[in-house]
Scaffold this motif. Structure first.
Motif, PDB file in Angstrom:
ATOM      1  N   ARG A 553       0.913  -1.418  -0.052  1.00 44.08           N
ATOM      2  CA  ARG A 553       0.026   0.056  -0.116  1.00 44.08           C
ATOM      3  C   ARG A 553       0.742   1.392  -0.100  1.00 44.08           C
ATOM      4  NH1 ARG A 553      -0.063  -2.070   5.461  1.00 44.08           N
ATOM      5  NH2 ARG A 553       0.641  -0.722   6.959  1.00 44.08           N
ATOM      6  N   ARG A 554       0.305   2.324  -0.203  1.00 50.34           N
ATOM      7  CA  ARG A 554       0.876   3.576  -0.321  1.00 50.34           C
ATOM      8  C   ARG A 554       1.021   4.162   1.305  1.00 50.34           C
ATOM      9  NH1 ARG A 554      -1.729   7.013  -5.154  1.00 50.34           N
ATOM     10  NH2 ARG A 554      -3.511   5.630  -4.729  1.00 50.34           N
ATOM     11  N   PRO A 555       1.919   4.592   1.431  1.00 48.53           N
ATOM     12  CA  PRO A 555       2.230   5.079   3.032  1.00 48.53           C
ATOM     13  C   PRO A 555       1.124   6.102   3.248  1.00 48.53           C
ATOM     14  CG  PRO A 555       4.237   5.991   1.752  1.00 48.53           C
ATOM     15  CD  PRO A 555       3.386   4.870   0.717  1.00 48.53           C
ATOM     16  N   ASP A 556       0.776   6.907   2.616  1.00 48.93           N
ATOM     17  CA  ASP A 556       0.281   8.303   2.989  1.00 48.93           C
ATOM     18  C   ASP A 556      -1.497   8.060   2.586  1.00 48.93           C
ATOM     19  OD1 ASP A 556       0.652   8.139   0.208  1.00 48.93           O
ATOM     20  OD2 ASP A 556       0.732  10.438   0.149  1.00 48.93           O
ATOM     21  N   VAL A 557      -1.760   6.975   2.214  1.00 49.90           N
ATOM     22  CA  VAL A 557      -3.111   6.658   1.731  1.00 49.90           C
ATOM     23  C   VAL A 557      -3.846   5.485   2.447  1.00 49.90           C
ATOM     24  CG1 VAL A 557      -4.816   6.174  -0.226  1.00 49.90           C
ATOM     25  CG2 VAL A 557      -2.682   7.672  -0.500  1.00 49.90           C
ATOM     26  N   SER A 558      -4.877   5.407   3.112  1.00 54.99           N
ATOM     27  CA  SER A 558      -5.648   4.307   3.609  1.00 54.99           C
ATOM     28  C   SER A 558      -5.767   3.379   2.600  1.00 54.99           C
ATOM     29  CB  SER A 558      -6.709   4.714   4.268  1.00 54.99           C
ATOM     30  OG  SER A 558      -6.643   5.520   5.393  1.00 54.99           O
TER      31      SER A 558
END
Length: 653
Positions: A553-558
């Motif tokens: 997953r992207r670190p800044d997006v849920s």
């Protein structure tokens, strides 16, 4: 963990090859024609016909039989029509000339009678003035040519008339065209026809000059007429002449005056209706004094011939319908049509016989081919009636022997490969199983050693080495477990049954519940189809896909995960899409390999051994399906797994 269950996107999994279906409002009659399967079936049938040797042989015989008949019949019919046209034109022209001659005689008699009267009246000592009218009446009643005879003075006044009429005596006729024409010097004047009031037949006017015997015949020394003798001819006699001619069928004859108006016709109604034919090409030629043959249309096409009555230049026309004129040609065409139909039937019969004779050996060869396809390479060859087919069968036998030899060699190689694969698989299973215990002990001893030395040594390098030993022992154990799982993924692990994919996705989500809550993931599950399979492998497949979506997953997006499904007539498709970091397109096939990882465990904690997607593809292929990666509408990727509805469970080595 947040979960949402939404509707399945209707466009998911749609493909350009989907079958066309008729719209709901389409007519029941039109619905089959709007179905792509119907058109496909028609194309297949036409394709089989187009490749049919029997059909081509039959068509060849038909063409060979019908082409000469059709061409010969066409040329013969056209030639016969041309000959009939010329013959009918000649016959009709002879008849038209004969009628024109009789019309000439009729009008010549009238002209000669009027000249005789003029000559008699010009002799003063023959008839006294008081007896002129009686003389005219005697002449009129003795001859049926004239309806009336009138003597006009050179000033244009009526002097005498027969039959006698006081109303006409002294009547001024100086303005009439016949009077002016005679005064201009014409020896004979013929008017166009006209229909008097209360008359049933047309009339025409004949006018000649009146002179003296002792001077110029009928004019004075200055060339002026001494008077005008006028006869009114009743054309009923002309109509009787025409109607009395016996003509075949519906052929008719007609006489036109100098204006093209019918004055005599086989059918009297045309005379009474004053039909004008001046617009016909042939009538225009006749009015110009020329004979002609032409074709004109009146209700139907007619062959027409026009001759000219020379006395007054009136055309005479004979018309015969082409349908009657060409009756012999039509009869011949019907006979040829019957012969053609008979020839077609005979050609089809011959084509069928020849085709059966030629195709029977091929059918025998086809049966042998099917026997060989079933594995019977020892099928005996059939006797062929033709040398060419015998040569083909010999070559075919050589091919069968070569195929049998190569198949035996292939079976031997396959047998050796199967035995080698089985040995390798067994070796891998035994190795993975037996290495589990040493790896477990290595992990246990490393943990115990680290615990016993804790607080007793201060060397950081020694502590780091103990950590490396424990971590790599754990990794070795995980690799061995995944190898065992990969090997087992090629065969069912439980009872084959109909499974609800919605329930299994929810079970996999509960298994990963802690990881999903820590990541703040949202799961959207659409309506999923049922799938016939064993539960353990399908649960493992869904768990791997959900876990990968959480890890990468992207670190800044849920994280958001969408699970969708679709069932078609032949396939069942499941898709797990995410909004993660994605996979470059040139790596999307590579990640399905065993132990293939694009990222290390330090970058993305929780990264496994790189065998998860390989297990997914192995499970799909054992069910006759496939797996691939495509772009996701969420921004990441979607892993799509497709199973065959009627797929056979296969054991994959």
């Amino acid at each position: 963990m947040n979960r949402e269950v939404g509707g399945l996107d209707a466009s998911f999994g749609s493909s350009p090859g989907a079958s066309l279906v008729a719209p709901p409002g389409a007519s029941p009659v039109c619905r089959p024609f709007l179905d792509a399967d119907w058109w496909q079936g028609c194309r297949q049938v036409l394709g089989r016909w187009r490749r049919s040797l029997r059909l081509w042989l039959t068509l060849f015989f038909l063409a060979a039989a019908l082409a000469p008949l059709a061409l010969g019949g066409f040329l013969a019919s056209r030639s016969l029509e041309a000959l009939l046209r010329e013959e009918i034109f000649q016959k009709n022209m002879i008849l038209a000339r004969s009628i024109a001659s009789e019309v000439d005689d009729h009008f010549s008699d009238a002209r000669n009678l009027l000249r005789q009267i003029s000559s008699t009246l010009s002799q003063d000592d023959l008839i006294a003035d008081r007896d002129v009218e009686r003389y005219l009446e005697i002449v009129r009643t003795s001859s049926p040519l004239f309806d009336s005879i009138t003597l006009v003075s050179e000033q244009g006044r009526v002097l005498y008339r027969a039959p006698s009429s006081e109303d006409h005596r002294g009547l001024d006729l100086s303005g009439e065209s016949f009077f002016r024409a005679v005064l201009r010097g014409e020896d004979v004047y013929w008017s166009t026809s006209f229909m008097p009031q209360h008359a049933t037949s047309p009339m025409t006017i004949l006018a000649i000059p009146l002179g003296r015997v002792d001077g110029p015949k009928d004019r004075d020394v200055d060339g002026h007429a001494r008077g005008v003798l006028v006869g009114y001819l009743d054309l009923a006699a002309l109509g009787d002449l025409i109607s009395g001619i016996v003509l075949p069928g519906t052929t008719y004859a007609a006489v036109m005056d100098s204006a093209g108006t019918v004055v005599g016709h086989t059918h009297r109604r045309f005379t009474e209706q004053r039909v004008n034919q001046a617009g016909l090409e042939g009538i225009r030629e006749g009015l110009a004094g020329r004979e002609s043959n032409f074709i004109h249309f009146h209700d139907q096409e007619h062959l027409a011939s026009v001759a000219v009555a020379r006395t007054q230049g009136w055309p005479v026309m004979i018309c015969q319908p082409i349908s009657e004129a060409f009756l012999p040609a039509r009869t011949m065409e019907q006979i040829l049509a019957g012969i053609t139909v008979g020839a077609a039937i005979l050609a089809m019969a011959l084509g069928g016989i020849v085709a059966a004779r030629l195709l029977r050996p091929l059918l025998l060869l086809r049966r042998k081919t099917r026997s060989i396809a079933g594995g019977d390479y020892a099928a005996s060859p059939a006797a062929m009636p033709y040398q060419e087919l015998e040569d083909i069968q010999e070559d075919f036998q050589l091919m069968v022997q070569a195929i049998a030899t190569r198949e035996q060699e292939r079976d031997a190689v396959i047998h050796r490969l199967d035995r080698a694969n089985a040995d390798l698989r067994r070796f891998a299973e035994i190795s993975a199983h037996h290495l589990q215990e040493p790896s477990r002990r290595l992990v246990s001893f490393a943990d115990r050693l680290g615990a016993s030395l804790a607080g007793r040594i201060d060397d950081p390098d020694s502590l780091l080495d103990l950590g490396y030993i424990s971590a790599n022992a754990q990794r070795l154990r995980s690799l061995l477990q995944d190898i065992q799982l990969y090997l087992a993924a090629g065969e069912p692990m439980g009872k084959i049954q109909s499974l609800d994919c919605n329930t299994l996705v929810q079970g996999a989500a509960r298994h990963l519940g802690q990881e999903m809550e820590q990541a703040g993931a949202t799961l959207h599950v659409g309506p999923l189809p049922t799938l016939t399979m064993d539960r353990p492998r399908l649960m493992k497949l869904l768990t791997i896909l959900l876990e990968n979506a959480l890890i990468y997953r992207r670190p800044d997006v849920s994280p958001r995960i969408d699970v969708q499904g679709r069932r078609t007539e032949r396939t069942i498709r499941l898709s797990v899409a995410d909004n993660g970091i994605g996979i470059p397109e040139h790596y999307r096939e590579r990640v399905f390999g065993v132990f293939e990882r694009l990222h290390s465990g330090q970058t993305y904690p929780g990264t496994g051994t790189g065998i998860g997607l390989a297990i997914v593809r192995r499970i799909a292929e054992s069910r006759g399906g496939r797996a691939w990666i495509e772009d996701s509408d969420l921004g990441g990727v979607a892993v799509v797994v497709e199973f065959q509805v009627d797929g056979v469970f296969e054991s994959i080595p």
